[in-house]
Motif scaffolding. Structure first.
Motif, PDB file in Angstrom:
ATOM      1  N   GLN A 235       4.401   2.911  13.734  1.00 32.15           N
ATOM      2  CA  GLN A 235       5.267   2.529  12.613  1.00 32.15           C
ATOM      3  C   GLN A 235       5.975   1.189  12.846  1.00 32.15           C
ATOM      4  O   GLN A 235       7.142   1.020  12.497  1.00 32.15           O
ATOM      5  CB  GLN A 235       6.289   3.626  12.338  1.00 32.15           C
ATOM      6  CG  GLN A 235       5.680   4.854  11.684  1.00 32.15           C
ATOM      7  CD  GLN A 235       5.268   4.587  10.257  1.00 32.15           C
ATOM      8  OE1 GLN A 235       6.088   4.467   9.356  1.00 32.15           O
ATOM      9  NE2 GLN A 235       3.960   4.426  10.035  1.00 32.15           N
TER      10      GLN A 235
ATOM     11  N   LYS B 261      -8.705   5.030   5.214  1.00 31.80           N
ATOM     12  CA  LYS B 261      -8.233   4.597   6.532  1.00 31.80           C
ATOM     13  C   LYS B 261      -8.280   5.736   7.548  1.00 31.80           C
ATOM     14  O   LYS B 261      -8.144   5.503   8.753  1.00 31.80           O
ATOM     15  CB  LYS B 261      -6.792   4.098   6.386  1.00 31.80           C
ATOM     16  CG  LYS B 261      -6.441   2.918   7.248  1.00 31.80           C
ATOM     17  CD  LYS B 261      -5.078   2.373   6.858  1.00 31.80           C
ATOM     18  CE  LYS B 261      -4.050   2.585   7.930  1.00 31.80           C
ATOM     19  NZ  LYS B 261      -3.616   3.976   8.136  1.00 31.80           N
TER      20      LYS B 261
ATOM     21  N   LYS C  10       3.095  -5.820   4.310  1.00 30.40           N
ATOM     22  CA  LYS C  10       2.807  -4.574   5.035  1.00 30.40           C
ATOM     23  C   LYS C  10       1.579  -3.880   4.460  1.00 30.40           C
ATOM     24  O   LYS C  10       0.661  -3.510   5.190  1.00 30.40           O
ATOM     25  CB  LYS C  10       4.026  -3.649   4.937  1.00 30.40           C
ATOM     26  CG  LYS C  10       3.749  -2.207   5.274  1.00 30.40           C
ATOM     27  CD  LYS C  10       4.981  -1.324   5.046  1.00 30.40           C
ATOM     28  CE  LYS C  10       4.580   0.126   4.913  1.00 30.40           C
ATOM     29  NZ  LYS C  10       5.733   1.028   4.723  1.00 30.40           N
ATOM     30  N   ARG C  11       1.544  -3.727   3.142  1.00 30.47           N
ATOM     31  CA  ARG C  11       0.494  -2.937   2.529  1.00 30.47           C
ATOM     32  C   ARG C  11      -0.845  -3.661   2.505  1.00 30.47           C
ATOM     33  O   ARG C  11      -1.901  -3.031   2.586  1.00 30.47           O
ATOM     34  CB  ARG C  11       0.916  -2.515   1.120  1.00 30.47           C
ATOM     35  CG  ARG C  11       2.023  -1.476   1.150  1.00 30.47           C
ATOM     36  CD  ARG C  11       2.745  -1.383  -0.175  1.00 30.47           C
ATOM     37  NE  ARG C  11       3.698  -0.266  -0.200  1.00 30.47           N
ATOM     38  CZ  ARG C  11       4.885  -0.290   0.379  1.00 30.47           C
ATOM     39  NH1 ARG C  11       5.259  -1.359   1.059  1.00 30.47           N
ATOM     40  NH2 ARG C  11       5.689   0.732   0.307  1.00 30.47           N
TER      41      ARG C  11
ATOM     42  N   SER D  49      11.223  -0.301   4.990  1.00 28.87           N
ATOM     43  CA  SER D  49      12.121   0.809   5.315  1.00 28.87           C
ATOM     44  C   SER D  49      11.478   1.766   6.302  1.00 28.87           C
ATOM     45  O   SER D  49      10.277   2.013   6.252  1.00 28.87           O
ATOM     46  CB  SER D  49      12.491   1.556   4.034  1.00 28.87           C
ATOM     47  OG  SER D  49      11.323   1.841   3.306  1.00 28.87           O
TER      48      SER D  49
ATOM     49  N   ARG E  91      11.045   5.483   7.662  1.00 26.49           N
ATOM     50  CA  ARG E  91      11.006   6.799   7.025  1.00 26.49           C
ATOM     51  C   ARG E  91      10.829   7.858   8.091  1.00 26.49           C
ATOM     52  O   ARG E  91      10.260   7.591   9.148  1.00 26.49           O
ATOM     53  CB  ARG E  91       9.803   6.864   6.078  1.00 26.49           C
ATOM     54  CG  ARG E  91       9.903   5.956   4.859  1.00 26.49           C
ATOM     55  CD  ARG E  91      10.832   6.542   3.840  1.00 26.49           C
ATOM     56  NE  ARG E  91      10.644   5.970   2.522  1.00 26.49           N
ATOM     57  CZ  ARG E  91      11.260   6.460   1.442  1.00 26.49           C
ATOM     58  NH1 ARG E  91      12.073   7.495   1.543  1.00 26.49           N
ATOM     59  NH2 ARG E  91      11.075   5.888   0.265  1.00 26.49           N
TER      60      ARG E  91
ATOM     61  N   ARG F 251       4.410   9.778   8.394  1.00 29.11           N
ATOM     62  CA  ARG F 251       5.440   9.222   7.528  1.00 29.11           C
ATOM     63  C   ARG F 251       5.561  10.096   6.295  1.00 29.11           C
ATOM     64  O   ARG F 251       4.588  10.695   5.847  1.00 29.11           O
ATOM     65  CB  ARG F 251       5.062   7.789   7.138  1.00 29.11           C
ATOM     66  CG  ARG F 251       6.161   7.000   6.430  1.00 29.11           C
ATOM     67  CD  ARG F 251       5.717   5.540   6.267  1.00 29.11           C
ATOM     68  NE  ARG F 251       6.586   4.787   5.384  1.00 29.11           N
ATOM     69  CZ  ARG F 251       7.541   3.946   5.798  1.00 29.11           C
ATOM     70  NH1 ARG F 251       7.733   3.776   7.088  1.00 29.11           N
ATOM     71  NH2 ARG F 251       8.276   3.296   4.929  1.00 29.11           N
TER      72      ARG F 251
ATOM     73  N   GLY G   6       2.908   2.628  -6.103  1.00 22.21           N
ATOM     74  CA  GLY G   6       2.771   2.281  -4.698  1.00 22.21           C
ATOM     75  C   GLY G   6       3.069   3.425  -3.760  1.00 22.21           C
ATOM     76  O   GLY G   6       3.114   3.216  -2.544  1.00 22.21           O
ATOM     77  N   ARG G   7       3.302   4.610  -4.302  1.00 20.95           N
ATOM     78  CA  ARG G   7       3.718   5.701  -3.418  1.00 20.95           C
ATOM     79  C   ARG G   7       3.130   7.032  -3.832  1.00 20.95           C
ATOM     80  O   ARG G   7       3.692   8.080  -3.523  1.00 20.95           O
ATOM     81  CB  ARG G   7       5.241   5.758  -3.353  1.00 20.95           C
ATOM     82  CG  ARG G   7       5.900   5.977  -4.701  1.00 20.95           C
ATOM     83  CD  ARG G   7       7.423   5.836  -4.622  1.00 20.95           C
ATOM     84  NE  ARG G   7       7.802   4.480  -4.278  1.00 20.95           N
ATOM     85  CZ  ARG G   7       8.466   4.167  -3.156  1.00 20.95           C
ATOM     86  NH1 ARG G   7       8.800   5.092  -2.303  1.00 20.95           N
ATOM     87  NH2 ARG G   7       8.784   2.918  -2.910  1.00 20.95           N
ATOM     88  N   ASN G   8       2.024   7.015  -4.544  1.00 14.08           N
ATOM     89  CA  ASN G   8       1.481   8.303  -4.993  1.00 14.08           C
ATOM     90  C   ASN G   8       0.281   8.718  -4.149  1.00 14.08           C
ATOM     91  O   ASN G   8      -0.258   7.948  -3.371  1.00 14.08           O
ATOM     92  CB  ASN G   8       1.097   8.240  -6.474  1.00 14.08           C
ATOM     93  CG  ASN G   8      -0.147   7.419  -6.692  1.00 14.08           C
ATOM     94  OD1 ASN G   8      -1.273   7.900  -6.572  1.00 14.08           O
ATOM     95  ND2 ASN G   8       0.078   6.138  -6.973  1.00 14.08           N
TER      96      ASN G   8
ATOM     97  N   MET H 189       1.948  -0.062   9.834  1.00 13.38           N
ATOM     98  CA  MET H 189       1.578   1.224   9.242  1.00 13.38           C
ATOM     99  C   MET H 189       0.830   2.127  10.221  1.00 13.38           C
ATOM    100  O   MET H 189       0.352   3.199   9.851  1.00 13.38           O
ATOM    101  CB  MET H 189       0.743   1.011   7.983  1.00 13.38           C
ATOM    102  CG  MET H 189       1.503   0.276   6.896  1.00 13.38           C
ATOM    103  SD  MET H 189       0.505  -0.051   5.447  1.00 13.38           S
ATOM    104  CE  MET H 189       0.653   1.494   4.565  1.00 13.38           C
TER     105      MET H 189
HETATM  106  C1  LIG Z   1      -2.131   6.905  -0.302  1.00 14.20           C
HETATM  107  C2  LIG Z   1      -1.112   6.429   0.685  1.00 14.20           C
HETATM  108  C3  LIG Z   1      -1.464   6.228   2.011  1.00 14.20           C
HETATM  109  C4  LIG Z   1      -0.511   5.808   2.935  1.00 14.20           C
HETATM  110  N1  LIG Z   1      -0.867   5.597   4.242  1.00 14.20           N
HETATM  111  C5  LIG Z   1       0.071   5.146   5.115  1.00 14.20           C
HETATM  112  C6  LIG Z   1      -0.261   4.874   6.469  1.00 14.20           C
HETATM  113  O1  LIG Z   1      -1.418   5.017   6.872  1.00 14.20           O
HETATM  114  N2  LIG Z   1       0.716   4.445   7.311  1.00 14.20           N
HETATM  115  C7  LIG Z   1       1.994   4.271   6.864  1.00 14.20           C
HETATM  116  O2  LIG Z   1       2.846   3.845   7.653  1.00 14.20           O
HETATM  117  N3  LIG Z   1       2.345   4.515   5.592  1.00 14.20           N
HETATM  118  C8  LIG Z   1       1.420   4.950   4.705  1.00 14.20           C
HETATM  119  N4  LIG Z   1       1.788   5.188   3.407  1.00 14.20           N
HETATM  120  C9  LIG Z   1       3.218   5.206   3.027  1.00 14.20           C
HETATM  121  C10 LIG Z   1       3.794   3.848   2.786  1.00 14.20           C
HETATM  122  O3  LIG Z   1       4.046   3.241   4.041  1.00 14.20           O
HETATM  123  C11 LIG Z   1       5.150   3.971   2.078  1.00 14.20           C
HETATM  124  O4  LIG Z   1       5.945   4.891   2.792  1.00 14.20           O
HETATM  125  C12 LIG Z   1       5.043   4.453   0.676  1.00 14.20           C
HETATM  126  O5  LIG Z   1       4.177   3.601  -0.013  1.00 14.20           O
HETATM  127  C13 LIG Z   1       6.419   4.495   0.017  1.00 14.20           C
HETATM  128  O6  LIG Z   1       7.102   3.283   0.203  1.00 14.20           O
HETATM  129  P1  LIG Z   1       8.474   3.207   0.982  1.00 14.20           P
HETATM  130  O7  LIG Z   1       8.400   4.157   2.129  1.00 14.20           O
HETATM  131  O8  LIG Z   1       8.613   1.788   1.418  1.00 14.20           O
HETATM  132  O9  LIG Z   1       9.542   3.621   0.002  1.00 14.20           O
HETATM  133  C14 LIG Z   1       0.827   5.579   2.506  1.00 14.20           C
HETATM  134  C15 LIG Z   1       1.153   5.759   1.166  1.00 14.20           C
HETATM  135  C16 LIG Z   1       0.220   6.175   0.252  1.00 14.20           C
HETATM  136  C17 LIG Z   1       0.616   6.343  -1.173  1.00 14.20           C
END
Ligand SMILES: Cc1cc2nc3c(=O)[nH]c(=O)nc-3n(C[C@H](O)[C@H](O)[C@H](O)COP(=O)(O)O)c2cc1C
Ligand SMILES: Cc1cc2nc3c(=O)[nH]c(=O)nc-3n(C[C@H](O)[C@H](O)[C@H](O)COP(=O)(O)OP(=O)(O)OC[C@H]3O[C@@H](n4cnc5c(N)ncnc54)[C@H](O)[C@@H]3O)c2cc1C
Ligand SMILES: NC(=O)c1ccc[n+]([C@@H]2O[C@H](COP(=O)([O-])OP(=O)(O)OC[C@H]3O[C@@H](n4cnc5c(N)ncnc54)[C@H](O)[C@@H]3O)[C@@H](O)[C@H]2O)c1
Ligand SMILES: [Zn+2]
Lengths: 83, 217, 416, 1004
Positions: D561, C287, D550-551, D588, D590, C332, C73-75, D557
């Motif tokens: 934020q 996106k 959220k996802r 969370s 960040r 982020r 979920g975070r790569n 996102m």
């Molecule tokens: C490919 C990818 C795209 C992402 N795009 C966004 C985004 O557009 N907006 C956002 O707020 N977070 C984005 N994230 C980060 C996530 O919000 C989140 O920070 C990440 O999945 C890690 O989870 P955590 O921060 O809850 O530990 C993205 C993450 C990945 C892996």
């Protein structure tokens, strides 16, 4: 993260380079089980989530190798010493 | 020999040194809160010095300290500080490690150290390995704080203190001699000669907004 | 209900009331044939192929948090099969083939986007190393092209070609490489596995193993004991912690890797670019956000977050490569816990403990491996023998010296 | 200025007297091609509102018309493209963009114009474009995804357009250290800074705004009988008079990072040095990244007002109630003429009061609560404001801006109000983000129905609205207390803690998470178009975890934020799943707190200055000689020296090689690592780090050494010489110099601290030149004169010495990489430039030829010497044909693990040389070896070519490579297959020693 170098004082992470687990003890090459012992020392790790004894090198400072006890969950530095 | 005349030392900053150095840039307007009068930072490239690393031999720190006292009248620092006497200074750069400096004497200084400290320390000539730059001016700390990640406030970095650290990806050792006549802080920076031009660029860049001037040593 | 444009439109008329849960949020049963610990991409893919390919559906995937909460979920979602060594190359190519059929296989659009992966080189030596790698790929029927500076410029005119500290000489291009939507991969496998009867058990942390005369016959969890004939570990960054519960020490360190995403902007970067001379790689998500990253922070960590020096290092690389990035804003940043192995390559194997199977050591490269990892781990769990393309991923290769070290840095995990 | 004033159209919504904008300084600006005017002290948002502009952008997915919602950095809607050309900044929040003369901005995500946006058809398809719709479709036929679906999705996605040109502005970085860092310059922060500052502690006060004061600028407050503004001014003046205090406005603290043993913690902060100017001043960056190291920190970041979720809540004209107050009181702008308030707490009523006070007619206050403080009601009615309790706004109307609202009263009946402004207040979310970056979780406060800081990071405290203490009096009190305590914790006594009397703005509120059966779309996340229904769908499909929510819906996102949307979203999920909000939990936060430009995070490290450049002492000389330079790590090395008339580099390199082999050449080898190793145990130490013996090496001799990592693979090679008793100098490859140094320090400090060894890098001290070729000795004789005797007898192969020349200590080594009679001559680097010129002068009549790394490479391949391409970290000593060097008589690093089966497997590819059978054929590095006639496949892969060169001596290409069982196969013919570069040559396997195999030329 800031690391307390015993000689230089507390410095920014960016001055240091990391080696890892400070447990490494170089086994006796003459020992009958030297192969197995070296393998364990070089390749196997406890890799704990929590306090971790590790070696850092003050690359951009005094060039000392130092032993740092750091919590790998929180990055909290618990203690610093000379190896 | 005819060409021995041409046979002279050359600093890596010869090209960028005083002459070609970044011009004294117009201090940024009041907004930047710079004393519009003098340049905020002035630099001088030092020359002719002798420099050597002194590393204590195993178990001879005592005798080494003693020799240093006898030969140079210097108490070897055991911390990152500077001890100086009559044109010679020792900067503590690590456990059992010092950078020894003489205002003059070039490579001869290291040779002298080798004989003076024979058997108690390993000496390596570095007179050519480093360039030394002296910095001062009302805004010198502001300029340096863009380069090094250490606290240069007088409370934290007193006159006589020494630090080895990194200045925009370049390893440096700097120390604080006594303040200049204008009461402005003075810093001397030592770094490897091969990196001198890159460092100079970073320095001129950092100091430009305060007004940067280069003085002949 | 099948996912299709047809059903989507039909649902539109009834306020989408017809959709059910994508997967069953199952409660643990007392026993299963196979337990897979770890509800990331690998664990869920393993469950999917166990049920679909091997007909083993009495399977539980046990996840301590929510599925996809780990590295899946975070790569940064890069998929590629441009590997150098024979031990790796066929495995990652199998993975790429599975990616290419994934949407149809699981009926979930994971947005597999094959817009190319380009690795830049900056010296003749790097070029020859990439040539060696590209030739190895071609030997195995994998697509590879070596571009010169002009070729790169045609593709990415906005890179710094005029004023670069390390001039771009060219790049190794795999057109079939690209990205996939990380979360969708997790949810898609979960939905497919669940629909075949696999139990997906969330908020259930494995806290120990149940043993019967040396053999592992189940797991202790925060939701009680669960028995199984076989237990497979697919817990990535947490591998050492679970191994420790079985008194195993492994050739693995856990390190934090940070990633970054910018505010969404209109299409800018096609495909994926990696900058050899700096620590930087970047792509653009569907996106519109630029997704980028660089090196590990470099120290052992379980904290899922890093520090500023790496943030700066990565962004310096970005600006050196693409000076137009200056005004694009980081939205982020986050971190994930890498199961860094001692040679930078994974392990899919039995363990010395009977009943316990291991899938680990994925470093920062296991997302692309997700389908093949599931495929091969399922094969191992079902047949008790390694899948042919995963033969090299033995646990004893470190002791025996048959290492698969693409970078050639040895037993120093933070350098892989 | 007058001419400027003439063309400035009026500002219909500007109030005559209110606010702190500088009416003496009108500023002209342009939005979507139209000119407007505002005042110094305006933001783009306040100036647009003053001008009556309500529609400023289109939403992400449905392209709905959107206006300005907030007055701070939390703004979700009013994102514009600021500036133009290479300076264009996408997604810039109009609410924080300071107005400057000539500012140019465009609305985003709309085509052809925000007024008429074709994308708006998406709105019609919105029943299909629900959360995650794309996961459910676009799958058939598979081939269509890349070609059709994805390009469409991508074009639709994204908001603003980034410039594709190189950023013309500069950035830099700086470090700041302090005892107390105060984050936020509102009442709490100012009080904290004052208390700490008075103690003499070093204090830094950061505020992201360009004026200090926080809410005091937006609200009408009284502190100690002066207006809030005057109080701010008073405190600011005192702070500025304190030498230990640094006030940093326009500076956002964006990240809380790790600390150290002493508790000192690193914070990331962004200073917008020049964003309020058209272009930065000379020598000033656009923005500056601050790394602030603070022993103590006080978080005083305030709180963000929460929207309400009801039908049409996104229509331009619907704004946050506190933001409305800010526009009235700080900017002197009335965001509407006929207003209504929709609130779930007392806060909204204060907006009503301020509107009335400003002369804006307020039609109604709609409060969802059944009963409120009668005083409020009385006050409202005095202002002829209709009061509706237990009532809710269920819908809004108007095409591109609000014209009326539908209200459901206590009795359930609907009423319409014609208004062009609806001020909304749903309570407050404390800004806790910076207290949670290190991993701490926020805590739910039932009192204010919001998340407040949980356990704080070490050495951090919090004060004011960000702790949930929303009232001014509490903010002042907490701030002063926190500042004093923080100073005390760093050893400074604050003395009497300052205290003030302030107007009471204590408020009651009871949350309204969403309005039941509303009409139209009710938005939770404005920017990402996430609606109430999307949350419902996510729940239905099992995305119930707040992280899945959220996802799956992308709620929270967007660029804000979730500052305004997250809590409403998870409150709705809580209601749908019958859980409490704390049970649902929160996602969370960040870093960064607000988006930070990549340029600022990179600073000045870009272009040629991305990384430092290392230059040898001979660099300028080489440049004069027309050298082409090549990057080797950080070094620049001369690759070759093009001579007049030469048209391609190979011609040049071949000439250089021939010159060396026939007469004499000189090459700068200063970049090779040089390490002084001294001490009684130096020899023993070398025995342990090299695979071969060095303790047996006599003084005055050099020896080639090979070094392994502990895992048994080759790490580096080079010659090491014993210059004097217990004084060795080791040479390393250029690439590995730093790594070897660190490796040796580890061996010395950690593995064998008992040894008497001292090591130091002297790479920079010595400029070193290789002088190679049959005439090398003649050249040296002329150069050194009688300073030193270089005859073969006096100074044989592998001899070394240090002596004095021209009163300089110099070193001479008789070692050879080229296979010729060769020396390496080292002089103090200050004389490196003079020395190379002297060498060339001494060699003039011997037509000495400068040669570069390329010729060096050719010659080492001709001699089968391994280098970087072969020392690739996966090869063993045996692979390199150097297995015999491994001493059996001693232990050394890497010895034991080098004996593992995998490293001694006879099948391992081993070093060989190859020649093309057709001598005119070209070889390619990276080619793989195949048996003749074997199908190209991994199974048939026999090895690979690492280094190739055209040998001018042999007149054809030659190569080094690794081949399975290589040494047994000399004479065999293979295929060197390089499809990726179109190479495919039949080659003969030969010894890697192509030239002068007996080595006769070395010993003359
Ligand atoms: C490919 C990818 C795209 C992402 N795009 C966004 C985004 O557009 N907006 C956002 O707020 N977070 C984005 N994230 C980060 C996530 O919000 C989140 O920070 C990440 O999945 C890690 O989870 P955590 O921060 O809850 O530990 C993205 C993450 C990945 C892996
Ligand atoms: C920042 C970043 C960028 C990356 N970029 C890429 C890339 O571009 N391309 C690529 O190929 N790879 C990339 N990777 C690597 C890739 O993400 C991982 O290798 C891969 O996801 C690991 O497999 P997984 O999905 O099964 O792991 P995870 O998703 O981490 O699954 C492991 C699961 O096990 C669970 N778990 C742990 N302990 C327990 C327990 N005791 N009980 C129950 N459950 C437990 C965890 O909660 C987690 O959900 C990246 C990783 C990171 C962090
Ligand atoms: N009556 C109510 O219901 C209510 C509710 C909320 C707030 N308030 C008012 O809010 C005020 C609370 O005072 P306060 O000082 O706690 O909050 P504040 O909102 O007045 O000040 C916070 C300041 O912090 C700055 N800031 C926020 N995040 C930052 C960051 N990351 N970096 C740099 N600066 C940052 C903001 O620009 C702002 O100036 C009082 O005036 C109170 O009356 C009242
Ligand atoms: Zn140190």
């Amino acid at each position: 993260m800031r690391i307390q170098c015993p000689f230089c004082g507390e410095r920014d992470l960016s001055e240091f380079s990391y080696r890892g687990d400070a447990g490494f003890k170089r086994p006796d090459a003459a020992a009958p089980d030297a192969g197995a012992r070296f393998f364990e020392e070089v390749y196997l790790r406890d890799n704990p989530a929590g306090p971790h004894e590790e070696l850092w090198y003050h690359l951009y400072g005094c060039r000392s190798w130092i032993k740092v006890n750091r919590n790998t969950r929180t990055h909290e530095i618990l203690a610093v010493s000379r190896p | 020999m005819s060409d021995s005349l041409a046979f002279a030392p050359r600093s890596p900053l010869a090209a960028v040194g005083p002459a070609a150095a970044a011009p004294v840039s117009a201090p940024a307007p009041a907004a930047a809160a710079v004393p519009v009068a003098a340049p905020g930072v002035t630099a001088a490239v030092l020359d002719g010095f002798g420099l050597a690393t002194v590393l204590a031999r195993k178990g001879s720190s005592q005798t080494l300290a003693q020799r240093a006292r006898e030969r140079f009248g210097i108490d070897l620092p055991t911390a990152p500080t500077l001890s100086a006497a009559s044109g010679v200074a020792f900067a503590g750069t690590g456990p059992g490690a010092w950078l020894a400096m003489a205002d003059r004497g070039g490579n001869g200084f290291a040779a002298k150290l080798m004989t003076d400290l024979d058997g108690v320390a390993s000496v390596s000539d570095q007179s050519d390995g480093y360039v030394l730059i002296r910095l001062t001016g009302a805004r010198v700390r502001d300029a340096l704080s863009k380069l090094v990640p250490i606290d240069l406030h007088p409370r934290a970095f007193k006159a006589g203190d020494v630090a080895s650290t990194v200045a925009s990806h370049i390893g440096v050792t700097l120390w604080r001699p006594a303040d200049g006549p204008d009461a402005a802080h003075v810093f001397e920076v030592a770094l490897f000669r091969s990196l001198a031009r890159s460092f100079w660029h970073a320095l001129a860049d950092a100091a430009a907004e305060y007004g940067f001037a280069v003085h002949p040593p | 209900m099948r996912y299709s444009i047809f059903n989507l439109v039909r649902q539109a008329f009834t306020h989408h009331r017809g959709w059910g849960p994508a997967w069953r949020d199952a409660a643990p049963k007392r026993a299963y044939d196979v337990i897979i610990v770890g509800g990331g991409g690998h664990g869920l893919a393993t469950a999917h192929y166990l049920s679909k390919v091997h007909g083993i559906s009495n399977v539980a995937v046990i996840e301590k948090g929510w599925i996809g909460s780990g590295n899946a979920g975070r790569n940064t979602t890069i998929i590629r099969s441009n590997y150098l060594l024979p031990g790796n190359n066929p495995f990652y190519e199998l993975s790429m083939k599975l990616w290419e059929g994934l949407e149809q296989d699981v009926n979930y659009n994971a947005m597999v986007s094959q817009r190319g992966v380009l690795n830049l080189y900056h010296s003749d030596a790097q070029r020859d190393a990439y040539a060696r790698r590209g030739n190895g790929m071609l030997l195995h029927g994998v697509d590879a092209e070596l571009l010169d500076a002009q070729g790169v410029k045609r593709m990415l005119p906005f890179l710094d070609f005029d004023n670069a500290r390390f001039p771009i000489q060219g790049g190794l291009l795999q057109r079939r490489g690209g990205t996939a939507r990380h979360d969708a991969v997790v949810w898609g496998y979960a939905r497919a596995a669940s629909s075949r009867g696999v139990d997906i058990i969330q908020n259930c942390e494995v806290t120990g193993f149940i043993r019967d005369s040396g053999r592992i016959v189940g797991v202790e969890t925060t939701r009680g004991a669960i028995r199984a004939q076989k237990v497979g570990l697919a817990v990535a960054g947490s591998t050492s912690r679970l191994a420790a519960m079985a008194d195993l020490r492994l050739p693995i360190e856990s390190h934090v890797l940070q990633a970054f995403v910018t505010e969404a902007i209109k299409p800018f970067i096609p495909g994926v670019v990696t900058f050899g001379a700096g620590h930087f790689y970047i792509s653009q998500s569907d996106k519109g956000s630029l997704v980028f990253g660089g090196d590990l922070d470099g120290y052992n960590s379980y904290a899922q977050r890093g520090n500023l020096p790496t943030v700066e290092d990565v962004c310096e690389g970005g600006m050196a490569l693409m000076p137009a990035l200056g005004r694009v804003r980081v939205l982020r940043s986050w971190g994930g816990i890498m199961d860094m192995s001692m040679d930078g390559s994974p392990i899919i194997d039995h363990t010395p403990v009977p009943g316990l199977y291991l899938n680990a050591g994925w470093c920062y490269g296991g997302f692309k491996a997700t389908p093949a990892s599931g495929w091969c781990f399922a094969h191992l769990l079902a047949r008790d023998e390694p899948h042919e393309v995963a033969r090299a991923y033995r646990l004893d290769r470190f002791a025996k010296g048959y290492l698969i070290d693409e970078k050639g840095v040895g037993a120093q995990p933070n350098l892989h | 200025m007058s001419s400027a004033r003439d063309r400035i159209p009026s500002q219909p919504y500007r109030l005559p007297h209110h606010g702190i904008v500088d009416r003496a300084h009108p500023l002209g600006f342009e939005f979507d091609g139209r000119r407007y005017s505002g005042f110094a002290g305006d933001t783009l948002a306040s100036a647009l509102l003053a001008a009556g502009v309500r529609l400023v952008g289109r939403s992400f997915k449905y392209h709905r018309p959107r206006g300005i919602v907030a007055a701070g950095s939390e703004e979700p809607n009013a994102l514009v493209e600021l500036r133009s050309g290479a300076r264009r900044e996408a997604n810039t929040r109009a609410t924080v963009a300071e107005l400057f003369e000539g500012l140019v901005a465009r609305s985003q995500n709309a085509w052809p114009s925000v007024g008429f946006d074709v994308g708006a058809v998406n709105s019609l398809l919105s029943p299909i474009f629900v959360a995650g719709f794309y996961y459910k479709t676009f799958m058939w036929p598979a081939a269509f995804w890349e070609k059709l679906y994805e390009p469409i999705i991508r074009r639709a996605a994204g908001l603003g357009r980034a410039s594709h040109d190189s950023d013309p502005d500069t950035y830099d970085k700086a470090h700041a250290f302090c005892d107390v860092l105060v984050i936020g310059g509102g009442p709490a922060g100012l009080a904290a800074a004052l208390a700490a500052g008075r103690s003499g502690a070093r204090v830094i006060l950061c505020d992201e705004d360009f004026v200090l004061g926080g809410r005091l600028n937006g609200d009408r407050h009284v502190i100690d009988d002066m207006s809030g503004r005057d109080w701010v001014w008073r405190v600011e003046t005192e702070l500025r008079s304190m030498p230990g205090v640094r006030i940093m406005a326009r500076t956002t603290v964006f990240g809380t990072y790790d600390d150290g043993l002493t508790g000192a913690r690193t914070f990331g902060a962004l200073e917008r040095v020049s964003d309020h100017l058209a272009v930065p001043q000379a020598h000033r960056p656009r923005q500056r990244l601050w790394k602030i190291i603070a022993r103590q920190s006080v978080l005083a970041a305030g709180a963000v007002e929460r929207p309400l979720v009801f039908g049409g809540n996104d229509r331009p004209g619907v704004m946050m109630a506190a933001a409305v107050r800010t526009y009235l009181n700080r900017f002197g702008v009335a965001p509407g003429r006929r207003a209504a308030i929709f609130t779930s707490g007392d806060d909204g009523w204060r907006t009503a009061a301020d509107l009335v006070q400003a002369g804006v007619s307020v039609e109604a206050v709609i409060d969802s609560r059944p009963d409120v403080d009668p005083a409020l009601v009385r006050a409202a009615e005095r202002g002829h404001v209709q009061v509706l309790l237990s009532s809710q706004v269920v819908g809004t109307h108007g095409r591109q801006r609000l014209s009326s609202i539908s209200v459901r009263g206590a009795d359930g009946r609907l009423a319409r109000f014609a208004v062009d402004l609806l001020a909304v207040s749903g309570g407050w979310n404390p800004s806790v983000a910076l207290s949670t970056h290190p991993g701490e979780k926020p805590r739910w406060s039932p009192g204010i129905s919001a998340f407040v800081p949980g356990d704080l990071p070490r050495a951090m405290s919090a004060a004011g609205a960000c702790t949930g203490s929303l009232a001014l009096a509490d903010s002042l009190k907490e701030g002063a207390g926190a500042g004093a305590r923080a100073a005390a914790a760093t050893g400074f006594n604050a003395g009497a803690v300052p205290a003030w009397k302030s107007s009471d703005d204590r408020v009651r509120s009871s949350p309204l998470w969403f309005v039941e059966d509303f009409d139209g779309k009710a938005f939770v996340d404005f920017q990402h178009d996430v609606t109430y229904e999307d949350v419902v769908l996510a729940e239905r499909e099992g995305y119930r975890s707040v992280e899945h929510l959220k996802r799956y819906t992308t709620l929270g996102m967007a660029t804000d934020q979730g500052k305004t949307s997250s809590v409403n979203g998870l409150a709705i999920m809580a209601a749908l799943t019958g859980r409490s909000i704390p049970d649902v939990g929160t996602t969370s936060a960040r870093p960064p707190y607000t988006p930070v430009s990549i340029g600022a995070l990179a600073g000045s490290h870009r272009g040629k200055h991305f990384r430092p450049t290392r230059l040898t002492a001979g660099h300028d000389w080489a440049q004069e000689r027309g050298a082409t330079f090549v990057e080797t790590g950080q070094w620049l090395r001369a690759q070759w020296f093009t001579a007049p008339g030469e048209t391609n580099w190979q011609e040049t390199v071949s000439r250089e090689v021939r010159a060396v082999r026939s007469s004499v050449g000189v090459c700068d080898v200063s970049t090779l690592g040089k390490i002084d190793i001294q001490g009684a145990d130096a020899g023993a130490f070398l025995d342990r780090v090299y695979i071969n013996m060095f303790s047996t090496l006599p003084v005055g001799k050099a020896r080639y050494g090979l070094m392994l990592r502990e895992d048994g693979f080759v790490m580096d090679d080079g010659t090491t010489a014993q210059l004097a008793k217990d004084h060795y100098v080791m040479s390393t490859t250029t690439a590995n110099a730093a790594g070897v140094m660190q490796h040796l320090e580890h061996a010395r400090q950690v593995l064998w601290p008992e040894l008497d060894v001292q090591i130091v890098s002297v790479t920079e001290q010595w400029a070193q030149y290789a002088i190679a070729g049959p005439k090398a000795r003649q050249l040296l004789e002329r150069l050194l004169g009688d300073a030193f005797e270089v005859s073969d007898r006096a100074f044989p192969y592998l001899a070394c010495s240090q002596f004095s020349w021209r009163n300089l200590p110099v070193r001479l080594f008789r070692i050879s990489f080229s296979g010729e009679l060769a020396y390496e001559f080292a002089v103090p680097a200050r004389y490196g430039d003079a020395a190379i010129r002297a060498i060339v002068r001494a060699g003039e009549t011997l037509d000495v030829t400068p040669y570069g790394t390329e010729a060096l490479g050719v010659m080492r391949i001709e001699k089968g010497h391994v280098a970087g391409n072969e020392l690739n970290g996966t090869t063993t000593a045996a692979d390199l044909g150097l297995g015999r060097m491994m001493s059996k008589k001693k232990d050394f690093i890497g010895r034991v693990l080098a004996e593992r089966p995998g490293l001694t497997d006879p099948e391992r590819p081993t070093l060989i040389g190859v020649k093309p059978v057709d001598r005119s054929a070209r070889l390619y590095g990276g080619a793989h070896f195949l048996a003749l006639g074997a199908v190209p496949s991994l199974e048939n892969d026999q090895g690979y070519l690492t280094s190739v060169a055209y040998s001018p001596m042999l007149g054809h290409w030659i190569g080094l490579g690794f081949l399975k069982r290589g040494p047994e196969r000399h004479g065999e013919r293979l295929r060197a297959f390089c499809p990726i570069r179109g190479g495919d040559a039949e080659v003969e396997v030969v010894s890697p020693l192509f030239f002068d195999p007996e080595g006769g030329r070395l010993h003359v």
